[in-house]
Design a protein around this motif. Structure first.
Motif, PDB file in Angstrom:
ATOM      1  N   GLU A 143       1.799   6.850  -4.437  1.00  0.00           N
ATOM      2  CA  GLU A 143       1.615   6.920  -2.994  1.00  0.00           C
ATOM      3  C   GLU A 143       2.937   6.621  -2.314  1.00  0.00           C
ATOM      4  O   GLU A 143       3.567   5.613  -2.635  1.00  0.00           O
ATOM      5  CB  GLU A 143       0.660   5.786  -2.607  1.00  0.00           C
ATOM      6  N   GLN A 144       3.340   7.471  -1.394  1.00  0.00           N
ATOM      7  CA  GLN A 144       4.510   7.123  -0.593  1.00  0.00           C
ATOM      8  C   GLN A 144       4.031   6.242   0.548  1.00  0.00           C
ATOM      9  O   GLN A 144       3.148   6.616   1.317  1.00  0.00           O
ATOM     10  CB  GLN A 144       5.228   8.353  -0.047  1.00  0.00           C
ATOM     11  N   ARG A 145       4.590   5.046   0.620  1.00  0.00           N
ATOM     12  CA  ARG A 145       4.151   4.087   1.629  1.00  0.00           C
ATOM     13  C   ARG A 145       4.709   4.472   2.986  1.00  0.00           C
ATOM     14  O   ARG A 145       5.838   4.939   3.084  1.00  0.00           O
ATOM     15  CB  ARG A 145       4.577   2.676   1.232  1.00  0.00           C
ATOM     16  N   GLY A 146       3.908   4.262   3.999  1.00  0.00           N
ATOM     17  CA  GLY A 146       4.217   4.798   5.314  1.00  0.00           C
ATOM     18  C   GLY A 146       4.708   3.801   6.329  1.00  0.00           C
ATOM     19  O   GLY A 146       5.775   3.208   6.167  1.00  0.00           O
ATOM     20  N   PRO A 147       3.927   3.608   7.381  1.00  0.00           N
ATOM     21  CA  PRO A 147       4.427   2.982   8.598  1.00  0.00           C
ATOM     22  C   PRO A 147       4.721   1.492   8.508  1.00  0.00           C
ATOM     23  O   PRO A 147       5.265   0.951   9.461  1.00  0.00           O
ATOM     24  CB  PRO A 147       3.298   3.239   9.613  1.00  0.00           C
ATOM     25  N   THR A 148       4.411   0.837   7.406  1.00  0.00           N
ATOM     26  CA  THR A 148       4.720  -0.594   7.317  1.00  0.00           C
ATOM     27  C   THR A 148       5.966  -0.838   6.456  1.00  0.00           C
ATOM     28  O   THR A 148       6.222  -1.962   6.031  1.00  0.00           O
ATOM     29  CB  THR A 148       3.527  -1.388   6.752  1.00  0.00           C
ATOM     30  N   PHE A 149       6.723   0.245   6.217  1.00  0.00           N
ATOM     31  CA  PHE A 149       7.962   0.144   5.440  1.00  0.00           C
ATOM     32  C   PHE A 149       9.065   0.889   6.176  1.00  0.00           C
ATOM     33  O   PHE A 149       8.794   1.819   6.941  1.00  0.00           O
ATOM     34  CB  PHE A 149       7.782   0.766   4.042  1.00  0.00           C
ATOM     35  N   THR A 150      10.312   0.496   5.906  1.00  0.00           N
ATOM     36  CA  THR A 150      11.484   1.229   6.387  1.00  0.00           C
ATOM     37  C   THR A 150      12.115   1.901   5.182  1.00  0.00           C
ATOM     38  O   THR A 150      12.318   1.250   4.151  1.00  0.00           O
ATOM     39  CB  THR A 150      12.489   0.251   7.034  1.00  0.00           C
TER      40      THR A 150
ATOM     41  N   ARG B 127      12.282   5.053   2.157  1.00  0.00           N
ATOM     42  CA  ARG B 127      11.279   5.648   1.264  1.00  0.00           C
ATOM     43  C   ARG B 127      10.861   4.659   0.190  1.00  0.00           C
ATOM     44  O   ARG B 127      11.700   4.111  -0.529  1.00  0.00           O
ATOM     45  CB  ARG B 127      11.826   6.928   0.630  1.00  0.00           C
ATOM     46  N   VAL B 128       9.573   4.433   0.129  1.00  0.00           N
ATOM     47  CA  VAL B 128       9.007   3.456  -0.803  1.00  0.00           C
ATOM     48  C   VAL B 128       7.793   4.109  -1.458  1.00  0.00           C
ATOM     49  O   VAL B 128       6.941   4.678  -0.776  1.00  0.00           O
ATOM     50  CB  VAL B 128       8.575   2.170  -0.055  1.00  0.00           C
ATOM     51  N   TRP B 129       7.755   4.036  -2.777  1.00  0.00           N
ATOM     52  CA  TRP B 129       6.631   4.593  -3.524  1.00  0.00           C
ATOM     53  C   TRP B 129       5.901   3.476  -4.250  1.00  0.00           C
ATOM     54  O   TRP B 129       6.522   2.534  -4.737  1.00  0.00           O
ATOM     55  CB  TRP B 129       7.131   5.610  -4.555  1.00  0.00           C
ATOM     56  N   ALA B 130       4.591   3.600  -4.309  1.00  0.00           N
ATOM     57  CA  ALA B 130       3.795   2.624  -5.050  1.00  0.00           C
ATOM     58  C   ALA B 130       2.947   3.359  -6.079  1.00  0.00           C
ATOM     59  O   ALA B 130       2.383   4.420  -5.804  1.00  0.00           O
ATOM     60  CB  ALA B 130       2.904   1.835  -4.102  1.00  0.00           C
ATOM     61  N   ASP B 131       2.908   2.788  -7.249  1.00  0.00           N
ATOM     62  CA  ASP B 131       2.163   3.362  -8.357  1.00  0.00           C
ATOM     63  C   ASP B 131       1.134   2.328  -8.797  1.00  0.00           C
ATOM     64  O   ASP B 131       1.497   1.189  -9.109  1.00  0.00           O
ATOM     65  CB  ASP B 131       3.156   3.650  -9.496  1.00  0.00           C
ATOM     66  N   PRO B 132      -0.139   2.682  -8.798  1.00  0.00           N
ATOM     67  CA  PRO B 132      -1.150   1.686  -9.138  1.00  0.00           C
ATOM     68  C   PRO B 132      -1.129   1.321 -10.615  1.00  0.00           C
ATOM     69  O   PRO B 132      -1.192   2.188 -11.477  1.00  0.00           O
ATOM     70  CB  PRO B 132      -2.473   2.379  -8.760  1.00  0.00           C
ATOM     71  N   VAL B 133      -0.991   0.031 -10.885  1.00  0.00           N
ATOM     72  CA  VAL B 133      -1.062  -0.466 -12.262  1.00  0.00           C
ATOM     73  C   VAL B 133      -2.498  -0.890 -12.562  1.00  0.00           C
ATOM     74  O   VAL B 133      -3.041  -0.611 -13.626  1.00  0.00           O
ATOM     75  CB  VAL B 133      -0.091  -1.651 -12.458  1.00  0.00           C
ATOM     76  N   LEU B 134      -3.084  -1.579 -11.590  1.00  0.00           N
ATOM     77  CA  LEU B 134      -4.484  -1.991 -11.698  1.00  0.00           C
ATOM     78  C   LEU B 134      -5.062  -1.917 -10.284  1.00  0.00           C
ATOM     79  O   LEU B 134      -4.583  -2.619  -9.398  1.00  0.00           O
ATOM     80  CB  LEU B 134      -4.566  -3.419 -12.250  1.00  0.00           C
ATOM     81  N   ASN B 135      -6.013  -1.043 -10.097  1.00  0.00           N
ATOM     82  CA  ASN B 135      -6.588  -0.898  -8.761  1.00  0.00           C
ATOM     83  C   ASN B 135      -7.229  -2.211  -8.315  1.00  0.00           C
ATOM     84  O   ASN B 135      -7.698  -2.996  -9.131  1.00  0.00           O
ATOM     85  CB  ASN B 135      -7.622   0.233  -8.738  1.00  0.00           C
TER      86      ASN B 135
ATOM     87  N   ASN C  79       3.286  -1.099  -9.111  1.00  0.00           N
ATOM     88  CA  ASN C  79       4.731  -0.968  -9.237  1.00  0.00           C
ATOM     89  C   ASN C  79       5.232  -0.332  -7.949  1.00  0.00           C
ATOM     90  O   ASN C  79       4.684   0.685  -7.500  1.00  0.00           O
ATOM     91  CB  ASN C  79       5.108  -0.093 -10.434  1.00  0.00           C
ATOM     92  N   VAL C  80       6.245  -0.945  -7.350  1.00  0.00           N
ATOM     93  CA  VAL C  80       6.741  -0.468  -6.058  1.00  0.00           C
ATOM     94  C   VAL C  80       8.220  -0.132  -6.199  1.00  0.00           C
ATOM     95  O   VAL C  80       9.000  -0.954  -6.712  1.00  0.00           O
ATOM     96  CB  VAL C  80       6.528  -1.526  -4.956  1.00  0.00           C
ATOM     97  N   PHE C  81       8.594   1.061  -5.763  1.00  0.00           N
ATOM     98  CA  PHE C  81       9.950   1.581  -5.916  1.00  0.00           C
ATOM     99  C   PHE C  81      10.569   1.755  -4.538  1.00  0.00           C
ATOM    100  O   PHE C  81      10.056   2.529  -3.721  1.00  0.00           O
ATOM    101  CB  PHE C  81       9.920   2.933  -6.638  1.00  0.00           C
ATOM    102  N   PHE C  82      11.672   1.046  -4.280  1.00  0.00           N
ATOM    103  CA  PHE C  82      12.375   1.119  -2.997  1.00  0.00           C
ATOM    104  C   PHE C  82      13.680   1.884  -3.200  1.00  0.00           C
ATOM    105  O   PHE C  82      14.474   1.534  -4.082  1.00  0.00           O
ATOM    106  CB  PHE C  82      12.747  -0.281  -2.491  1.00  0.00           C
ATOM    107  N   GLU C  83      13.947   2.879  -2.361  1.00  0.00           N
ATOM    108  CA  GLU C  83      15.269   3.508  -2.389  1.00  0.00           C
ATOM    109  C   GLU C  83      16.276   2.532  -1.776  1.00  0.00           C
ATOM    110  O   GLU C  83      15.873   1.582  -1.078  1.00  0.00           O
ATOM    111  CB  GLU C  83      15.259   4.826  -1.613  1.00  0.00           C
TER     112      GLU C  83
END
Ligand code: MN
Length: 130
Positions: free
Chosen positions: A13-20, A22-30, A39-43
C-alpha cells in the motif's frame, strides 16, 4: 494461534495523506487484537506526520538510515538493527534521512492519531549536525 509466512496476502500500500514523500507499507501480519505488523519503506526525505499511538509502537530498522523525533525534543538517528519503543500518547515522527531510504518493521498497538505534517524546517533541524 496463527503464523504468517513472511507477508500476508494483499497488495503493498502506498501511504497517503498522513505521510510526506513516498512511503510504502507491506503487511507482515494483518491487524489482530489491535496489533498490526508492517514493513514500511520510506524514500529519502519521506516521513510520517506527527502522530500518537494509543497503546505503543515498536520500530525495528531493517536497512537504511532515518530519524525518530518526539515533540518534547528527544530524538536520534535510526540505523539498521536499531529498535525503538514509543509509549502510548507520545507525539513523534519517524522517517528516512534526506540522503538515504529507510525500511523498518513497525509493530503498532491500538489506534493511531494523526496530527500535523512535519515541516521542512523541523525535518532539516533533526538532521543538522548529525
Ligand atoms: Mn509511530
Amino acid at each position: 494461534m496463527r503464523i504468517s509466512r513472511g507477508r500476508e496476502s494483499g497488495p503493498s500500500e502506498q501511504r497517503g495523506p498522513t505521510f510526506t514523500g513516498r512511503v510504502w507499507a507491506d503487511p507482515v501480519l494483518n491487524a489482530q487484537d489491535s496489533v498490526g505488523v508492517n514493513n514500511v519503506f520510506f524514500e529519502p526525505g519521506a516521513r510520517t506526520h506527527w502522530h500518537r499511538h494509543e497503546v505503543a509502537q515498536v520500530l525495528h530498522v531493517i536497512s537504511g538510515e532515518g530519524w525518530l523525533q518526539t515533540r518534547a525534543g528527544d530524538g536520534g538517528p535510526l540505523t539498521a538493527g536499531d529498535t525503538a519503543h514509543i509509549p502510548g500518547g507520545e507525539e513523534h515522527w519517524h522517517g528516512a534521512a534526506p540522503d538515504s531510504y529507510m525500511a523498518h518493521l513497525a509493530i503498532s498497538v491500538g489506534t493511531n492519531e494523526w496530527l500535523d505534517p512535519v515541516s521542512d524546517e523541523d525535518y532539516a533541524a533533526a538532521f543538522r549536525g548529525r
